[in-house]
Every structure is written in structure tokens, then in C-alpha cells.
Design a protein around this motif. Structure first.
Motif, PDB file in Angstrom:
ATOM      1  N   PRO A   1       0.986  -1.652   0.419  1.00 15.49           N
ATOM      2  CA  PRO A   1       0.263  -0.152  -0.517  1.00 15.49           C
ATOM      3  C   PRO A   1       0.879   1.562  -0.247  1.00 15.49           C
ATOM      4  O   PRO A   1       2.151   1.183   0.140  1.00 15.49           O
ATOM      5  CB  PRO A   1      -1.253  -0.512   1.567  1.00 15.49           C
ATOM      6  N   ARG A   2       0.490   2.582  -0.907  1.00 16.97           N
ATOM      7  CA  ARG A   2       0.839   3.833  -1.031  1.00 16.97           C
ATOM      8  C   ARG A   2       1.096   3.974   0.855  1.00 16.97           C
ATOM      9  O   ARG A   2       0.215   4.365   1.827  1.00 16.97           O
ATOM     10  CB  ARG A   2       0.353   4.471  -1.613  1.00 16.97           C
ATOM     11  N   PRO A   3       2.522   4.539   1.116  1.00 14.98           N
ATOM     12  CA  PRO A   3       2.227   5.517   2.622  1.00 14.98           C
ATOM     13  C   PRO A   3       1.479   6.686   2.624  1.00 14.98           C
ATOM     14  O   PRO A   3       1.318   7.221   2.114  1.00 14.98           O
ATOM     15  CB  PRO A   3       3.892   5.358   2.634  1.00 14.98           C
ATOM     16  N   MET A   4       1.249   6.318   4.216  1.00 15.96           N
ATOM     17  CA  MET A   4      -0.171   7.688   4.425  1.00 15.96           C
ATOM     18  C   MET A   4       0.997   8.181   5.143  1.00 15.96           C
ATOM     19  O   MET A   4       1.607   8.087   5.486  1.00 15.96           O
ATOM     20  CB  MET A   4      -1.501   6.663   5.444  1.00 15.96           C
ATOM     21  N   LEU A   5       1.136   9.992   5.072  1.00 12.58           N
ATOM     22  CA  LEU A   5       1.964  11.178   5.531  1.00 12.58           C
ATOM     23  C   LEU A   5       0.827  12.050   6.720  1.00 12.58           C
ATOM     24  O   LEU A   5       0.148  12.620   5.911  1.00 12.58           O
ATOM     25  CB  LEU A   5       3.003  11.337   4.534  1.00 12.58           C
TER      26      LEU A   5
ATOM     27  N   PHE B   1      -2.196  12.641   3.754  1.00 14.67           N
ATOM     28  CA  PHE B   1      -2.192  12.529   2.761  1.00 14.67           C
ATOM     29  C   PHE B   1      -1.709  11.468   1.749  1.00 14.67           C
ATOM     30  O   PHE B   1      -0.418  11.165   2.918  1.00 14.67           O
ATOM     31  CB  PHE B   1      -1.172  14.167   1.993  1.00 14.67           C
ATOM     32  N   HIS B   2      -0.943  11.284   1.150  1.00 11.33           N
ATOM     33  CA  HIS B   2      -0.612  10.662   0.307  1.00 11.33           C
ATOM     34  C   HIS B   2       0.634  11.500  -1.089  1.00 11.33           C
ATOM     35  O   HIS B   2      -0.473  12.660  -1.611  1.00 11.33           O
ATOM     36  CB  HIS B   2      -0.658   9.358  -1.510  1.00 11.33           C
ATOM     37  N   LEU B   3       1.892  11.487  -0.539  1.00  9.82           N
ATOM     38  CA  LEU B   3       2.398  11.822  -1.688  1.00  9.82           C
ATOM     39  C   LEU B   3       1.894  11.562  -3.541  1.00  9.82           C
ATOM     40  O   LEU B   3       2.493  10.314  -3.899  1.00  9.82           O
ATOM     41  CB  LEU B   3       3.613  12.078  -1.577  1.00  9.82           C
ATOM     42  N   GLU B   4       2.252  12.303  -4.728  1.00 12.00           N
ATOM     43  CA  GLU B   4       1.755  11.706  -5.938  1.00 12.00           C
ATOM     44  C   GLU B   4       2.595  12.468  -7.205  1.00 12.00           C
ATOM     45  O   GLU B   4       2.796  13.910  -6.843  1.00 12.00           O
ATOM     46  CB  GLU B   4       0.118  11.788  -6.133  1.00 12.00           C
TER      47      GLU B   4
ATOM     48  N   GLN C   1       2.638  16.794  -5.259  1.00  8.87           N
ATOM     49  CA  GLN C   1       1.278  17.702  -5.040  1.00  8.87           C
ATOM     50  C   GLN C   1       0.914  16.126  -3.536  1.00  8.87           C
ATOM     51  O   GLN C   1       1.721  15.241  -3.507  1.00  8.87           O
ATOM     52  CB  GLN C   1       0.418  18.011  -6.103  1.00  8.87           C
ATOM     53  N   LEU C   2      -0.060  17.067  -2.896  1.00  3.34           N
ATOM     54  CA  LEU C   2      -0.436  16.374  -1.835  1.00  3.34           C
ATOM     55  C   LEU C   2      -1.466  15.837  -1.944  1.00  3.34           C
ATOM     56  O   LEU C   2      -2.643  16.518  -2.869  1.00  3.34           O
ATOM     57  CB  LEU C   2      -0.942  16.957  -0.603  1.00  3.34           C
TER      58      LEU C   2
END
Length: 84
Positions: A1-5, A58-61, A72-73
């Protein structure tokens, strides 16, 4: 899974509705020269009532717009900043 920041107690420098019906929220968050663009899907109704400082998860993308790529966040949750 994508990290949540998360960012805590960050300034809201700009908040505006975007999308065909204004249903999304475009943000500029940061302090001084450290600023980031953010998008919050389906949260456009918050544009007029966000406090000056917030906590965001947020996810960073990567965002590519007209051939220009930026980071962007992608905001998943947002709330008024908690007192430290």
C-alpha cells in the motif's frame, strides 16, 4: 500500500474550489518558501470555511499538467490544527 503521511499545524495559504461543479478543493499549504500544492477530492465545500492552520493526512503523488510534472499532496483527511 502507498504510505500515508501527515503534516501538522501547517498554514493554509490558498484554498479554492476546482472541478466542473466545484466539488474538489485545491490548496497551497506551507510556511515561507516551503510550500506544496494539494488536492482534496470531494471536499470543495470546505474552501470557504477552512481555518488558517490545519492538520492533513495525505499520499504524495506526481501531478502532470500541460507537460509539467510536480509533486502534490493528495489529501485524504483534513482538520483544524490541534493546539501543540
Amino acid at each position: 500500500p502507498r504510505p500515508m503521511l501527515a503534516l501538522r499545524d501547517v498554514a493554509v495559504l490558498e484554498a479554492r474550489r476546482v472541478g466542473s461543479e466545484g466539488s474538489h478543493l485545491r490548496l497551497r499549504l506551507g510556511e515561507g518558501r516551503r510550500q506544496r500544492e494539494a488536492i482534496a477530492f470531494r471536499l470543495g465545500d470546505l474552501a470557504e470555511r477552512l481555518p488558517g492552520r490545519v492538520d492533513v493526512a495525505f499520499h504524495l503523488e506526481r501531478n502532470t499538467y500541460q507537460g509539467v510534472e510536480t509533486l502534490q499532496l493528495n489529501v485524504q483527511a483534513i482538520r483544524a490544527a490541534e493546539a501543540q
